[in-house]
Motif scaffolding. Structure first.
Motif, PDB file in Angstrom:
ATOM      1  N   ASP A  57      36.542  43.170  44.259  1.00  0.00           N
ATOM      2  CA  ASP A  57      35.603  44.371  44.313  1.00  0.00           C
ATOM      3  C   ASP A  57      34.724  44.522  42.861  1.00  0.00           C
ATOM      4  OD1 ASP A  57      35.051  45.230  46.727  1.00  0.00           O
ATOM      5  OD2 ASP A  57      36.808  46.276  47.056  1.00  0.00           O
ATOM      6  N   GLU A 103      29.126  47.771  46.177  1.00  0.00           N
ATOM      7  CA  GLU A 103      30.069  47.360  45.455  1.00  0.00           C
ATOM      8  C   GLU A 103      30.357  48.298  44.154  1.00  0.00           C
ATOM      9  OE1 GLU A 103      32.347  45.238  46.672  1.00  0.00           O
ATOM     10  OE2 GLU A 103      31.252  44.728  48.390  1.00  0.00           O
ATOM     11  N   HIS A 163      32.842  50.751  45.217  1.00  0.00           N
ATOM     12  CA  HIS A 163      34.374  50.149  45.257  1.00  0.00           C
ATOM     13  C   HIS A 163      34.811  49.928  43.972  1.00  0.00           C
ATOM     14  CE1 HIS A 163      32.672  48.264  49.301  1.00  0.00           C
ATOM     15  NE2 HIS A 163      32.380  49.565  49.114  1.00  0.00           N
ATOM     16  N   GLU A 223      32.244  47.425  54.171  1.00  0.00           N
ATOM     17  CA  GLU A 223      32.637  46.236  54.342  1.00  0.00           C
ATOM     18  C   GLU A 223      32.064  45.629  55.728  1.00  0.00           C
ATOM     19  OE1 GLU A 223      32.848  44.797  51.618  1.00  0.00           O
ATOM     20  OE2 GLU A 223      34.358  45.860  50.109  1.00  0.00           O
ATOM     21  N   PHE A 260      34.008  40.245  47.582  1.00  0.00           N
ATOM     22  CA  PHE A 260      34.265  41.367  48.704  1.00  0.00           C
ATOM     23  C   PHE A 260      32.677  42.020  49.046  1.00  0.00           C
ATOM     24  CE2 PHE A 260      38.697  42.598  49.325  1.00  0.00           C
ATOM     25  CZ  PHE A 260      39.044  41.334  49.615  1.00  0.00           C
TER      26      PHE A 260
HETATM   27 FE   LIG Z   1      33.665  45.659  48.269  1.00  0.00          FE
END
Ligand SMILES: [Fe+2]
Ligand SMILES: [Fe+2]
Length: 345
Positions: A85, A119, A122, A219, A345
């Motif tokens: 991530d 992201e 995250h 996601e 991710f």
């Molecule tokens: Fe992510």
């Protein structure tokens, strides 16, 4: 003789000179071409659903509520998650630049940007969770016990491998067509949405539940973006590109298994004791109520996610690779190189 140009304009006698051709790939000339209205709509939705990780109730995540081993385990898990991530912002920022340079339609560029934005959130969750549990983590601290030394050493090896991935990705991002890149991204998003769905229902801590729920929702949107782009890219793929995608799917499995399950042979360059220590540390994180599924549940979840990916790609005549680790049959793919690995991710 022509009349005097109005408003101070200069009109050359021999006509306007055409601007030189812009060497490509290049982000210029600027343009805002829209081909896929659905992508533009997803981008609008992403702006409306932005959230702020700083506003999670971090004060409720108290280090004192956990034993030292549990805290170390949680920090370790987030350090592993960060391998995926926390690379997301840089990976998708580069993909965004690539999309500008290739003059992809405007909603594609904007969706890449929105994934980059998500992201970063995250990544911030990894940062904040680690800071609460283990100041100095993941690596800027001095281990004092064998368990701590094992954790510190494993994280060092993990990031060494992350570094190999990054170097490979830098080469790959220019090399592969959008269909290949995005099938890999799609697999990463499928893995991520599966992981966070499982963990948000498994965790015993409200801060983690809220975090996993929000990340999981992002996601799922990333997965939707990938699918929308791929529906456009997949028709009419050459056999050569289809073969590359099959290979990418195997690479994705090998890479993502580190966080979804356990690292298989074939890419990860790790010392012989890594896996045994990884299991011990994961058990401490499990014991802390983080929400990590059991080894068997993880395998089952991963198998399910792969079955979903398989069903999607086979519709387009793309063969699925063999995943003997999960008893999935398919095409044999040999050794995976760092340049083969794209998924994040
Ligand atoms: Fe992510
Ligand atoms: Fe994502």
């Amino acid at each position: 003789m022509s009349a005097k140009p109005p408003d101070g304009l200069t009109v050359p006698d021999d006509g306007f000179w055409p601007a030189p051709r812009i060497p490509q790939p290049n982000i210029y000339p600027m343009q805002w071409r829209v081909e896929t209205a659905k992508l533009a709509a997803i981008y609008e939705k992403s702006k409306r659903t932005v959230w702020n990780p700083a506003e999670l109730p971090w004060d409720d995540l108290r280090a004192d509520d956990f034993t030292a081993r549990q805290r170390l385990g949680i920090m370790y898990w987030f350090a592993v998650l960060a391998n995926f991530d926390a690379s997301g912002p840089a990976v998708f920022a580069r993909a965004t630049i690539q999309a500008f340079e290739q003059h992809e339609e405007d909603p594609v560029r904007k969706c890449f940007f929105s994934i980059t934005r998500d992201e970063m959130n995250h990544e911030e969750c990894c940062q904040r969770a680690i800071a609460r549990m283990w100041p100095g983590g993941p690596l800027d601290w001095t281990p004092r016990t064998d368990l701590e030394r094992a954790a510190h050493n494993n994280i060092g090896w993990l990031y060494y491998n992350g570094g190999r991935y990054w170097q490979g990705y830098n080469g790959a991002v220019r090399k592969y067509p959008l269909a290949v890149l995005f099938t890999s991204f799609m697999m990463g998003e499928m893995a991520a949405s599966t992981l966070f769905r499982g963990m948000s229902s498994g965790t015993r801590h409200p801060v983690f539940r809220e975090m996993f729920h929000r990340i999981g929702r992002d996601e799922s949107r990333h997965l939707q973006i990938c699918m929308t782009i791929l529906e456009k890219e997949w028709p009419g793929l050459s056999e050569d590109v289809k073969g590359q995608i099959t290979r990418q799917l195997r690479a994705g499995f090998v890479f993502l298994s580190m966080i979804l399950w356990e690292p298989p042979e074939g890419f990860w360059d790790l010392p012989p004791y890594f896996l045994a220590n990884h299991r011990v540390l994961m058990d401490h994180a499990r014991d802390a109520g983080l929400g990590i599924l059991s080894h068997e549940e993880q395998a089952e979840n991963w198998r399910l996610a792969m079955a979903r990916v398989r069903a999607i790609v086979e519709r387009w005549g793309i063969e699925f690779p063999a995943i003997p680790e999960l008893d999935i049959d398919g095409i044999d793919v040999d050794v995976i190189d760092p340049e083969d690995i794209i998924p994040v991710f």
